[in-house]
Design an enzyme around this catalytic site. Structure first.
Site, PDB file in Angstrom:
ATOM      1  N   CYS A 115       0.809  -1.224   0.000  1.00 48.21           N
ATOM      2  CA  CYS A 115       0.000   0.000   0.000  1.00 48.21           C
ATOM      3  C   CYS A 115       0.844   1.277   0.000  1.00 48.21           C
ATOM      4  O   CYS A 115       0.356   2.342  -0.378  1.00 48.21           O
ATOM      5  CB  CYS A 115      -0.948   0.005   1.193  1.00 48.21           C
ATOM      6  SG  CYS A 115      -2.111  -1.372   1.160  1.00 48.21           S
ATOM      7  N   HIS A 252      -3.446   7.555   2.076  1.00 49.79           N
ATOM      8  CA  HIS A 252      -3.788   6.217   1.593  1.00 49.79           C
ATOM      9  C   HIS A 252      -5.222   5.921   2.033  1.00 49.79           C
ATOM     10  O   HIS A 252      -5.603   6.177   3.166  1.00 49.79           O
ATOM     11  CB  HIS A 252      -2.815   5.206   2.205  1.00 49.79           C
ATOM     12  CG  HIS A 252      -3.193   3.786   1.929  1.00 49.79           C
ATOM     13  ND1 HIS A 252      -3.584   3.351   0.690  1.00 49.79           N
ATOM     14  CD2 HIS A 252      -3.247   2.693   2.737  1.00 49.79           C
ATOM     15  CE1 HIS A 252      -3.855   2.062   0.739  1.00 49.79           C
ATOM     16  NE2 HIS A 252      -3.671   1.635   1.967  1.00 49.79           N
ATOM     17  N   ASN A 282      -9.924   0.042  -0.546  1.00 49.96           N
ATOM     18  CA  ASN A 282      -8.460   0.116  -0.484  1.00 49.96           C
ATOM     19  C   ASN A 282      -7.885  -0.472  -1.768  1.00 49.96           C
ATOM     20  O   ASN A 282      -7.978  -1.679  -1.992  1.00 49.96           O
ATOM     21  CB  ASN A 282      -7.967  -0.666   0.744  1.00 49.96           C
ATOM     22  CG  ASN A 282      -6.455  -0.594   0.915  1.00 49.96           C
ATOM     23  OD1 ASN A 282      -5.733  -0.161   0.021  1.00 49.96           O
ATOM     24  ND2 ASN A 282      -5.972  -1.039   2.061  1.00 49.96           N
TER      25      ASN A 282
END
Ligand code: ACO
Length: 325
Positions: A115, A252, A282
Site C-alpha cells: 500500500c 492512503h 483500499n
C-alpha cells in the site's frame, strides 16, 4: 545554481467499469452494508473483469496522465510502477506499460511496497530527477487486489478494490528552499518485524502459488495511525511547516477511521483531507494517485497549494511526500 525539483505536470486515473456494492457482497459472504460502512467507510469498490490485468489499468491511468501533461510515451525517460499484483512474476509489469505507450528508450521497472508502493515509487523517480539522471518520469500505482483476496474471508475481502493512478514528473530548476514548486521532500520507512501482520500466504519461492491476502486487522490499525501521523510530522518538520500550513492531505485510502484518526492526531479538520475510500475501497498502491487525480480533476487541488501524500502498508512500510503544486 538552484536545485533540481520534480514538478507534477499531469495526473490520471483509471478504474475498471464493474462496481461491486456492499449489498452485493453481502449476498456472497456473511456481512452487511452497515457493518462495512461503520467499520471502514467503504460503500463500494471497482473490480476488474476476467480478462483485465494490472497492466491494462496502469496503461489507462498512464495515458490520461500523459494527456493531462501534453506529453507522449516517447517523451519519457523512466517508468516506475508500484504494484503488489503484477501481471506475471516477471518481467516487470512496467515493461508492458512501456511497450504500450510506445516508449523504446530509458528504463521501466516495478517497485513493491504494497500500500505504500506509490510513495516508494515517487520517491525513487524524484531521486532520479534530483540526481539529474532523467528529466521526465511516469510514476504509476496499479493493483488488482481482487485476484489475491480470499473471497470467503469476510475480515479482508470487504476491504479492497482494483484501480490505477499515475503522475508525470518533469525536472525543473528550483531555489532549493521550501518556496519551490514540485516535490519538496520524500520520507520512507519500513519495519520488517511486522511481516506477518499483513502478508500474502503464497509466492514463487515459498509455495509456488499466488496465495491470498492475510491480515491481523486490529494490529494493522494500531500501527497505521501512529506511523502515519509520525511520517507526516517528519515531512513537515523537514521543510519548516506546521500541519495548518497544509492545503490538502491525500492519504492512503485504507479505512475512513484510520484517515480520521491520523487527521485528529495532527489537529487537522477533515475539510483538508481528500477521501475516496467510500467509492474505491483500499486499492493499495493505486489509492493515493487515484484520490489525487480526483482532487486535481475536480479543482480542489490548485496550483501553488501545499499537498501532503502519505501511505502505510504491508512490511510494514510507510512514507510521505510533501508537494507544492
Ligand atoms: N462483516 C461482519 N462482521 C465481520 C466482518 C464483516 N465483513 N469482518 C469481521 N467481522 C466480525 C469478526 O468476525 C468479529 O466477530 P466476533 O466478535 O464474533 O469474533 C467482529 O466482527 C470484530 O472483528 P474485528 O476484526 O475485531 O473488527 P475490527 O473492529 O477490528 O474491524 C477491520 C476490522 C475493519 C479490518 C479493522 O481492524 C481495520 O480497519 N483494520 C485496519 C486494516 C486495514 O485497513 N488494512 C488495510 C491494509 S493496511 C493499510 O492499508 C494501512
Amino acid at each position: 545554481m538552484g536545485a533540481l525539483r520534480s514538478r507534477i505536470v499531469g495526473v490520471g486515473a483509471f478504474l475498471p467499469e464493474r462496481v461491486l456494492t456492499n449489498d452485493e457482497l453481502a449476498r456472497q459472504v456473511d456481512t452487511t452494508d452497515a457493518w462495512i460502512v461503520e467499520r471502514t467507510g467503504i460503500r463500494q469498490r471497482h473490480i476488474v473483469s476476467e480478462s483485465q490485468r494490472t497492466s491494462d489499468l496502469a496503461i489507462g491511468a498512464a495515458e490520461r496522465a500523459l494527456a493531462a501533461a501534453g506529453l507522449s510515451g516517447r517523451d519519457l525517460d523512466l517508468i516506475v510502477l508500484a504494484t503488489a499484483t503484477p501481471d506475471n512474476t516477471f518481467p516487470a509489469t512496467a515493461t508492458r506499460v512501456q511497450a504500450a505507450l510506445g516508449m523504446t528508450r530509458g528504463a521501466a521497472f516495478d517497485v513493491q511496497a504494497v500500500c505504500s508502493g506509490f510513495l516508494y515509487a515517487i520517491s525513487v523517480a524524484d531521486n532520479f530527477i534530483k540526481a539529474g539522471q532523467v528529466r521526465t518520469a511516469l510514476v504509476i500505482g496499479a493493483e488488482t487486489f481482487s485476484r489475491i483476496l480470499d473471497w470467503n474471508d469476510r475480515g479482508t475481502c470487504v476491504l479492497f478494490g482494483d484501480g490505477a493512478g499515475a503522475v508525470v514528473l518533469r525536472a525543473e530548476e528550483g531555489r532549493g528552499d521550501n518556496s519551490d514548486y514540485g516535490i519538496l521532500s520524500t520520507h520512507l520507512h519500513s519495519d520488517g518485524r511486522h511481516y506477518n501482520l499483513l502478508h500474502v500466504d503464497g509466492g514463487p519461492s515459498s509455495t509456488q502459488t499466488v496465495g491470498h491476502l492475510r491480515m491481523e486487522g486490529r494490529e494493522v490499525f494500531r500501527h497505521a495511525v501512529v506511523n502515519l501521523a509520525s511520517v507526516v510530522q517528519e515531512a513537515l518538520d523537514a521543510n519548516g511547516f506546521k500541519p495548518t500550513d497544509l492545503d490538502w492531505i491525500v492519504p492512503h485510502q485504507a479505512n475512513r477511521r484510520i484517515i480520521e484518526g491520523t487527521a485528529r492526531k495532527l489537529g487537522l479538520g477533515l475539510d483538508k483531507v481528500v477521501i475516496s475510500v467510500d467509492r474505491h475501497a483500499n486499492t493499495s498502491a493505486a489509492s493515493v494517485p487515484l484520490a489525487l487525480a480526483e482532487a486535481v480533476g475536480d479543482g480542489r487541488i490548485r496550483p501553488g497549494q501545499l499537498v501532503l501524500l502519505e501511505a502505510m502498508g504491508g512490511g510494514f512500510t510507510w512514507g510521505a511526500a510533501l508537494v507544492r503544486f
